[in-house]
Each structure stands twice: as structure tokens, then as C-alpha cells.
Motif scaffolding. Structure first.
Motif, short mmCIF file in Angstrom:
data_model
loop_
_atom_site.label_atom_id
_atom_site.label_comp_id
_atom_site.label_asym_id
_atom_site.label_seq_id
_atom_site.Cartn_x
_atom_site.Cartn_y
_atom_site.Cartn_z
N THR A 227 0.81 -1.22 0.00
CA THR A 227 0.00 0.00 0.00
C THR A 227 0.84 1.27 0.00
OG1 THR A 227 -0.16 -0.07 2.40
CG2 THR A 227 -1.96 -1.09 1.15
N GLY B 180 -4.61 3.26 -0.77
CA GLY B 180 -4.08 1.90 -0.61
C GLY B 180 -4.57 0.97 -1.70
N SER C 215 -2.87 1.69 -5.00
CA SER C 215 -1.47 1.22 -5.00
C SER C 215 -1.40 -0.28 -5.29
CB SER C 215 -0.81 1.51 -3.66
OG SER C 215 -0.67 2.88 -3.45
N VAL C 216 -2.27 -1.04 -4.64
CA VAL C 216 -2.30 -2.49 -4.89
C VAL C 216 -2.73 -2.79 -6.31
CG1 VAL C 216 -3.39 -4.65 -4.21
CG2 VAL C 216 -2.65 -3.05 -2.46
#
Length: 82
Positions: free
Chosen positions: A2, A43, A46-47
């Protein structure tokens, strides 16, 4: 996965924007919900980015040790659709 450093920058700028746009923090509960939503969005993106870039990340020296290209994180767990 993340990227906590990036997330912290996003949360700080979100809090500052909230503060300056509202001329102070008049509703702290709204600020907390805004920060939670921003953190979850940051988060998750980002993943998702690491999942979508997994093949290129495996080839680049700088990113080849990330969890998905190395197999540390199971590929199937990151799929959002079949």
C-alpha cells in the motif's frame, strides 16, 4: 503493497485541504471519514497499480523485488475480475 510513504503524503495534503477549505476543522467526524476514505482509496489504487504492472515490474531491476513479481503475494488474491 500500500506504499505507506505515499499514503501519508496523500493524507497530509487531504487534511490540509480540508482545513483550509473549511477555514478550520468544524466537523472532526467528517475529517476522520474523509481521511479514512482517502486512505482506503490510496491503498487500493497502489495495490491495483502493482497488480496491473506485475509483468513490467518483473523485468525492471528497481521493481522486480515487489511482492507480486516475486510470488510472495499470490496473484489470484489480487484479481478483481476473472
Amino acid at each position: 503493497m500500500t506504499k505507506p510513504g505515499i499514503m501519508m503524503m496523500v493524507l497530509v495534503t487531504t487534511a490540509l485541504g480540508f482545513y483550509f477549505a473549511g477555514h478550520g476543522i468544524k466537523d472532526p467526524v467528517l475529517l476522520l471519514w474523509t481521511l479514512l476514505g482517502s486512505a482506503l482509496t490510496c491503498g487500493g489504487s497502489s495495490v491495483l497499480n502493482q497488480y496491473l504492472e506485475r509483468d513490467a515490474d518483473a523485468l525492471m531491476q528497481r521493481t522486480q523485488n515487489r511482492p507480486i513479481p516475486t510470488g510472495l503475494s499470490a496473484r489470484k488474491g489480487h484479481e478483481l475480475w476473472p
